[in-house]
Design a protein around this motif. Structure first.
Motif, PDB file in Angstrom:
ATOM      1  N   TYR A 124      20.355 -34.755  -5.224  1.00 25.67           N
ATOM      2  CA  TYR A 124      21.728 -34.406  -4.830  1.00 25.67           C
ATOM      3  C   TYR A 124      21.948 -32.941  -4.722  1.00 25.67           C
ATOM      4  O   TYR A 124      22.398 -32.552  -4.014  1.00 25.67           O
ATOM      5  CB  TYR A 124      22.637 -35.072  -5.864  1.00 25.67           C
ATOM      6  N   TYR A 125      21.515 -32.156  -5.836  1.00 25.55           N
ATOM      7  CA  TYR A 125      21.588 -30.808  -5.936  1.00 25.55           C
ATOM      8  C   TYR A 125      20.800 -30.036  -4.847  1.00 25.55           C
ATOM      9  O   TYR A 125      20.934 -28.931  -4.228  1.00 25.55           O
ATOM     10  CB  TYR A 125      21.286 -30.417  -7.168  1.00 25.55           C
ATOM     11  N   ASP A 126      19.622 -30.878  -4.366  1.00 23.26           N
ATOM     12  CA  ASP A 126      19.013 -30.289  -3.353  1.00 23.26           C
ATOM     13  C   ASP A 126      19.673 -30.192  -2.032  1.00 23.26           C
ATOM     14  O   ASP A 126      19.797 -29.325  -1.220  1.00 23.26           O
ATOM     15  CB  ASP A 126      17.449 -31.305  -3.274  1.00 23.26           C
ATOM     16  N   ARG A 127      20.167 -31.432  -1.750  1.00 21.03           N
ATOM     17  CA  ARG A 127      21.143 -31.537  -0.616  1.00 21.03           C
ATOM     18  C   ARG A 127      22.285 -30.661  -0.550  1.00 21.03           C
ATOM     19  O   ARG A 127      22.617 -29.926   0.414  1.00 21.03           O
ATOM     20  CB  ARG A 127      21.618 -33.169  -0.411  1.00 21.03           C
ATOM     21  N   LEU A 128      22.799 -30.538  -1.735  1.00 19.73           N
ATOM     22  CA  LEU A 128      24.073 -29.612  -1.862  1.00 19.73           C
ATOM     23  C   LEU A 128      23.810 -28.027  -1.644  1.00 19.73           C
ATOM     24  O   LEU A 128      24.340 -27.341  -0.990  1.00 19.73           O
ATOM     25  CB  LEU A 128      24.850 -29.681  -3.129  1.00 19.73           C
ATOM     26  N   VAL A 129      22.607 -27.748  -2.358  1.00 23.05           N
ATOM     27  CA  VAL A 129      22.102 -26.382  -1.873  1.00 23.05           C
ATOM     28  C   VAL A 129      21.931 -26.017  -0.406  1.00 23.05           C
ATOM     29  O   VAL A 129      22.275 -25.143   0.270  1.00 23.05           O
ATOM     30  CB  VAL A 129      21.045 -26.021  -2.720  1.00 23.05           C
ATOM     31  N   ASP A 130      21.259 -27.038   0.256  1.00 23.41           N
ATOM     32  CA  ASP A 130      21.107 -26.828   1.778  1.00 23.41           C
ATOM     33  C   ASP A 130      22.024 -26.904   2.643  1.00 23.41           C
ATOM     34  O   ASP A 130      22.213 -26.178   3.457  1.00 23.41           O
ATOM     35  CB  ASP A 130      20.025 -28.110   1.996  1.00 23.41           C
ATOM     36  N   ALA A 131      22.931 -27.857   2.178  1.00 22.92           N
ATOM     37  CA  ALA A 131      24.487 -27.732   2.940  1.00 22.92           C
ATOM     38  C   ALA A 131      25.117 -26.504   2.721  1.00 22.92           C
ATOM     39  O   ALA A 131      25.558 -26.179   3.881  1.00 22.92           O
ATOM     40  CB  ALA A 131      25.355 -29.095   2.276  1.00 22.92           C
ATOM     41  N   CYS A 132      24.917 -25.762   1.624  1.00 21.12           N
ATOM     42  CA  CYS A 132      25.387 -24.582   1.510  1.00 21.12           C
ATOM     43  C   CYS A 132      24.866 -23.536   2.477  1.00 21.12           C
ATOM     44  O   CYS A 132      25.487 -22.878   3.285  1.00 21.12           O
ATOM     45  CB  CYS A 132      25.238 -23.732   0.029  1.00 21.12           C
ATOM     46  N   LEU A 133      23.431 -23.437   2.421  1.00 19.28           N
ATOM     47  CA  LEU A 133      22.860 -22.714   3.227  1.00 19.28           C
ATOM     48  C   LEU A 133      22.923 -22.940   4.821  1.00 19.28           C
ATOM     49  O   LEU A 133      22.972 -22.001   5.611  1.00 19.28           O
ATOM     50  CB  LEU A 133      21.020 -22.559   2.787  1.00 19.28           C
ATOM     51  N   GLU A 134      22.929 -24.098   5.201  1.00 22.17           N
ATOM     52  CA  GLU A 134      23.385 -24.462   6.518  1.00 22.17           C
ATOM     53  C   GLU A 134      24.588 -23.928   6.928  1.00 22.17           C
ATOM     54  O   GLU A 134      24.750 -23.557   8.127  1.00 22.17           O
ATOM     55  CB  GLU A 134      23.443 -26.059   6.564  1.00 22.17           C
ATOM     56  N   ARG A 135      25.582 -23.647   6.168  1.00 27.12           N
ATOM     57  CA  ARG A 135      26.913 -23.020   6.430  1.00 27.12           C
ATOM     58  C   ARG A 135      27.047 -21.597   6.042  1.00 27.12           C
ATOM     59  O   ARG A 135      28.041 -20.989   6.065  1.00 27.12           O
ATOM     60  CB  ARG A 135      27.866 -23.697   5.703  1.00 27.12           C
ATOM     61  N   ASP A 136      25.994 -20.946   5.789  1.00 25.18           N
ATOM     62  CA  ASP A 136      25.938 -19.501   5.555  1.00 25.18           C
ATOM     63  C   ASP A 136      26.622 -19.148   4.150  1.00 25.18           C
ATOM     64  O   ASP A 136      27.251 -18.151   4.107  1.00 25.18           O
ATOM     65  CB  ASP A 136      26.375 -18.672   6.819  1.00 25.18           C
ATOM     66  N   LEU A 137      26.774 -19.993   3.592  1.00 29.43           N
ATOM     67  CA  LEU A 137      27.444 -19.832   2.259  1.00 29.43           C
ATOM     68  C   LEU A 137      26.212 -19.684   1.019  1.00 29.43           C
ATOM     69  O   LEU A 137      25.329 -20.376   0.881  1.00 29.43           O
ATOM     70  CB  LEU A 137      28.293 -21.459   1.679  1.00 29.43           C
ATOM     71  N   ARG A 138      26.323 -18.804   0.521  1.00 27.36           N
ATOM     72  CA  ARG A 138      25.153 -18.159  -0.520  1.00 27.36           C
ATOM     73  C   ARG A 138      25.604 -18.857  -1.807  1.00 27.36           C
ATOM     74  O   ARG A 138      26.788 -18.858  -2.577  1.00 27.36           O
ATOM     75  CB  ARG A 138      25.218 -16.806  -0.696  1.00 27.36           C
ATOM     76  N   ILE A 173      13.759 -26.692 -15.453  1.00 26.62           N
ATOM     77  CA  ILE A 173      13.717 -27.792 -14.455  1.00 26.62           C
ATOM     78  C   ILE A 173      14.714 -27.391 -13.251  1.00 26.62           C
ATOM     79  O   ILE A 173      14.163 -27.666 -12.028  1.00 26.62           O
ATOM     80  CB  ILE A 173      14.165 -29.157 -15.072  1.00 26.62           C
ATOM     81  N   MET A 174      15.691 -26.966 -13.421  1.00 25.41           N
ATOM     82  CA  MET A 174      16.451 -26.555 -12.242  1.00 25.41           C
ATOM     83  C   MET A 174      16.045 -25.470 -11.537  1.00 25.41           C
ATOM     84  O   MET A 174      16.084 -25.445 -10.317  1.00 25.41           O
ATOM     85  CB  MET A 174      18.008 -26.281 -12.843  1.00 25.41           C
ATOM     86  N   ALA A 175      15.372 -24.424 -12.091  1.00 25.07           N
ATOM     87  CA  ALA A 175      14.675 -23.324 -11.244  1.00 25.07           C
ATOM     88  C   ALA A 175      13.574 -23.647 -10.792  1.00 25.07           C
ATOM     89  O   ALA A 175      13.575 -23.129  -9.663  1.00 25.07           O
ATOM     90  CB  ALA A 175      14.397 -22.103 -12.469  1.00 25.07           C
ATOM     91  N   ARG A 176      12.706 -24.655 -11.058  1.00 24.99           N
ATOM     92  CA  ARG A 176      11.680 -25.000 -10.650  1.00 24.99           C
ATOM     93  C   ARG A 176      11.988 -25.836  -9.157  1.00 24.99           C
ATOM     94  O   ARG A 176      11.223 -25.634  -8.290  1.00 24.99           O
ATOM     95  CB  ARG A 176      10.724 -26.103 -11.394  1.00 24.99           C
ATOM     96  N   ARG A 177      13.093 -26.610  -9.187  1.00 27.20           N
ATOM     97  CA  ARG A 177      13.333 -27.235  -8.198  1.00 27.20           C
ATOM     98  C   ARG A 177      14.228 -26.574  -7.102  1.00 27.20           C
ATOM     99  O   ARG A 177      14.004 -26.596  -5.879  1.00 27.20           O
ATOM    100  CB  ARG A 177      14.187 -28.491  -8.506  1.00 27.20           C
ATOM    101  N   LEU A 178      15.067 -25.730  -7.490  1.00 27.60           N
ATOM    102  CA  LEU A 178      15.830 -25.088  -6.538  1.00 27.60           C
ATOM    103  C   LEU A 178      15.892 -23.591  -6.616  1.00 27.60           C
ATOM    104  O   LEU A 178      16.517 -22.869  -5.777  1.00 27.60           O
ATOM    105  CB  LEU A 178      17.439 -25.292  -7.161  1.00 27.60           C
ATOM    106  N   GLY A 179      15.029 -23.017  -7.167  1.00 28.75           N
ATOM    107  CA  GLY A 179      14.717 -21.268  -7.207  1.00 28.75           C
ATOM    108  C   GLY A 179      14.413 -20.967  -6.166  1.00 28.75           C
ATOM    109  O   GLY A 179      14.657 -19.586  -5.706  1.00 28.75           O
ATOM    110  N   ASP A 180      13.955 -21.555  -5.024  1.00 27.72           N
ATOM    111  CA  ASP A 180      13.362 -20.985  -3.815  1.00 27.72           C
ATOM    112  C   ASP A 180      14.387 -20.860  -2.987  1.00 27.72           C
ATOM    113  O   ASP A 180      14.399 -20.028  -1.750  1.00 27.72           O
ATOM    114  CB  ASP A 180      12.206 -21.910  -3.227  1.00 27.72           C
ATOM    115  N   ARG A 181      15.738 -21.665  -3.213  1.00 27.50           N
ATOM    116  CA  ARG A 181      16.639 -21.414  -2.272  1.00 27.50           C
ATOM    117  C   ARG A 181      18.213 -20.863  -3.024  1.00 27.50           C
ATOM    118  O   ARG A 181      18.821 -20.417  -2.342  1.00 27.50           O
ATOM    119  CB  ARG A 181      17.128 -22.654  -1.587  1.00 27.50           C
ATOM    120  N   VAL A 182      18.187 -20.886  -4.252  1.00 28.79           N
ATOM    121  CA  VAL A 182      19.269 -20.389  -4.960  1.00 28.79           C
ATOM    122  C   VAL A 182      19.109 -18.961  -5.260  1.00 28.79           C
ATOM    123  O   VAL A 182      18.361 -18.785  -6.281  1.00 28.79           O
ATOM    124  CB  VAL A 182      19.882 -21.358  -6.146  1.00 28.79           C
ATOM    125  N   PRO A 183      19.821 -17.977  -4.619  1.00 31.83           N
ATOM    126  CA  PRO A 183      19.604 -16.468  -5.065  1.00 31.83           C
ATOM    127  C   PRO A 183      20.353 -16.118  -6.299  1.00 31.83           C
ATOM    128  O   PRO A 183      20.062 -14.948  -6.932  1.00 31.83           O
ATOM    129  CB  PRO A 183      19.999 -15.795  -3.842  1.00 31.83           C
TER     130      PRO A 183
END
Length: 489
Positions: A124-138, A173-183
């Motif tokens: 779910y948080y994967d999808r949420l992060v990707d949805a932010c980036l798709e809308r140019d929301l950091r 755990i959170m950083a390992r999964r999302l760290g490549d996209r959450v700045p």
């Protein structure tokens, strides 16, 4: 002066437009790299409380207590952000926001708090992060916004030292999964609130009222704040920014010049504004102003803790809503101080009972910036709750518009005086569950009908959009008068 009724149609009080705010101003005055956002929190917005493997949190438990929450409300559905995040992010993007701050529900990722990971929660948080980036929301991800897994509370929660390692494991755990996209990451949200209101006053989860529990939880949260930062830094790319957030209020004595009230104000400042920030800088706890903290040091602090509490954050999130006026009180141990409410003082106040005082934003930016080696500051929460009336597809919230405008003006005032402040995040994107206050107070730029989940961008949200699109703030007074004439129409 009484609080504002829903259809207030006269010019709003002078507190909304302090003369010290710079006028006129526009977005361009903040520079091209300034971050403009809105914030949200998992328990307050997501709902889906038992969906796809999520475990219960202390707020799921606390809201079951009769009388704990106004009208016995709860966050099981809340603003249904779990299912409607794409629509809400469309609204955020449509306002012209550059950033979106949200939190993860620890129990959605780790239902037992430790051990087996719930992959569907991480997805779910994967999808949420990707949805932010798709809308140019950091995205700015807050790891902990008060919703501790119930399983960990059963093992002692924040009052047990083991939580420091539990939290660091969750952070990795959170950083390992999302760290490549959450700045950008925030470790904790307002530790003084979840520790104080939850373990000393008993008005928030887990509902404890015990000085020892408060001091233990406070020390362990201080350690977790730094250990969480180190866990993130070990996993994230060098470009990632790691911060944490602090609640704060500008404090003034009830009777200026009165020695008892002045001393009480210094003690309250040490507890409310300094307690969690100074250990990160290697300054330790403010024991000189709060001698009772020696008990904390004797009972809970172990050798090496003073070094473990230090962490070099990239930013501090300053979260400010009001000022407080302080008087001496012999009945409140630890700080020997009491707060004099806005209603008692006859000044304008919000639905939360907080004084309307946007200048507190400026004062707190100046106070935190005065620390040697202070990092960049961001306003990660700022807002106001006023009565809203949805009529014919519109919410004409002149008071909130004026507060937003004045608070942003105070950020610019601090910035022009050399304060390194790099962002402003309004609280909140949508109306949501406001903890012990339930669904009564509304802070959102977007109105939520909790029965239908219909969204309406309020006039405050439309003004924010216009401002981010380049509209200048010409005159607070004229703006408020013009806006208030349209209330309720």
């Amino acid at each position: 002066m009484l609080k504002l009724p829903p259809n207030y149609s006269e010019p709003l009080p002078a507190a909304f437009y302090p003369a010290s705010a710079p006028l006129p101003f526009s977005r361009a005055d903040f520079g091209p790299d300034f971050q403009w956002g809105a914030s949200a929190a998992a328990y307050q917005t997501e709902g889906a409380w038992q969906h796809q493997g999520k475990g219960p949190s202390i707020w799921d438990d606390f809201t079951r207590r009769k009388g704990a929450i106004r009208r016995n409300e709860h966050g099981r559905v809340a603003a249904d952000f779990y299912n409607r995040y794409e629509t809400d992010l469309d609204l955020a993007s449509g306002m012209g926001l550059t950033d979106f701050r949200f939190s993860a529900a620890w129990a959605r990722v780790l239902p037992e708090g430790t051990g087996a990971v719930n992959r569907r929660g991480l997805d779910y948080y994967d999808r949420l992060v990707d949805a932010c980036l798709e809308r140019d929301l950091r995205p700015l991800l807050t790891l902990y916004h008060w919703d501790l897994p119930s399983a960990l509370q059963a093992r002692g929660g924040w009052a047990t030292r083991d939580i420091v390692n539990w939290f660091a494991d969750y952070a990795q755990i959170m950083a390992r999964r999302l760290g490549d996209r959450v700045p950008q990451w925030a470790v904790l949200n307002e530790p003084m609130v979840f520790v104080g209101a939850g373990h000393l006053l008993g008005v928030h989860a887990p509902g404890r009222r015990h000085l020892g529990a408060f001091l233990a939880a406070a020390h362990h949260a201080t350690l977790a704040q730094a250990e969480g930062g180190r866990a993130l830094r070990a996993m994230l790319p060098d470009s990632a920014r790691i911060g944490t957030t602090f609640s704060c209020s500008h404090l003034t004595p009830h009777r200026p010049g009165n020695r008892s009230d002045e001393a009480a104000t210094r003690r309250a400042d040490a507890l409310l504004n300094r307690f969690f920030v100074e250990p990160t800088l290697g300054l330790g706890y403010p024991v000189a102003e709060l001698p009772a903290l020696r008990w904390l040091l004797e009972r809970y602090q172990k050798p090496g803790d003073e070094q473990r509490m230090q962490f070099d954050f990239d930013f501090w999130g300053i979260q400010n809503y009001t000022r407080e006026v302080v008087k001496f009180s012999p009945w409140l141990p630890l700080q020997w101080a009491a707060l004099v409410s806005a209603k008692q003082r006859g000044v304008p106040y919000t639905d939360m009972g907080w004084e309307v005082y946007p200048e507190s934003v400026y004062q707190m930016l100046k106070q935190f910036a005065a620390y040697p080696n202070a990092p960049t500051l961001m306003i990660t929460e700022s807002g106001s709750a006023f009565p809203d009336v949805a009529m014919d597809g519109r919410v004409a919230d002149a008071a909130r518009r004026a507060y937003l405008q004045a608070a942003i003006g105070q950020v610019l005032r601090a910035r022009r005086e050399g304060v390194d402040v790099s962002g402003y995040f309004a609280w909140s994107l949508t109306d949501n569950f406001e903890w012990a206050e339930g669904y009564g107070p509304r802070f959102g730029l977007v109105h939520v009908d909790y029965e239908t989940q219909e969204r309406i961008v309020k006039d405050s949200g439309r003004w924010y959009q216009a401002f981010l699109g380049g509209q200048a703030v010409e005159s607070n007074v004229d703006f408020v008068v013009r806006s208030s004439r349209n209330l309720g129409r």
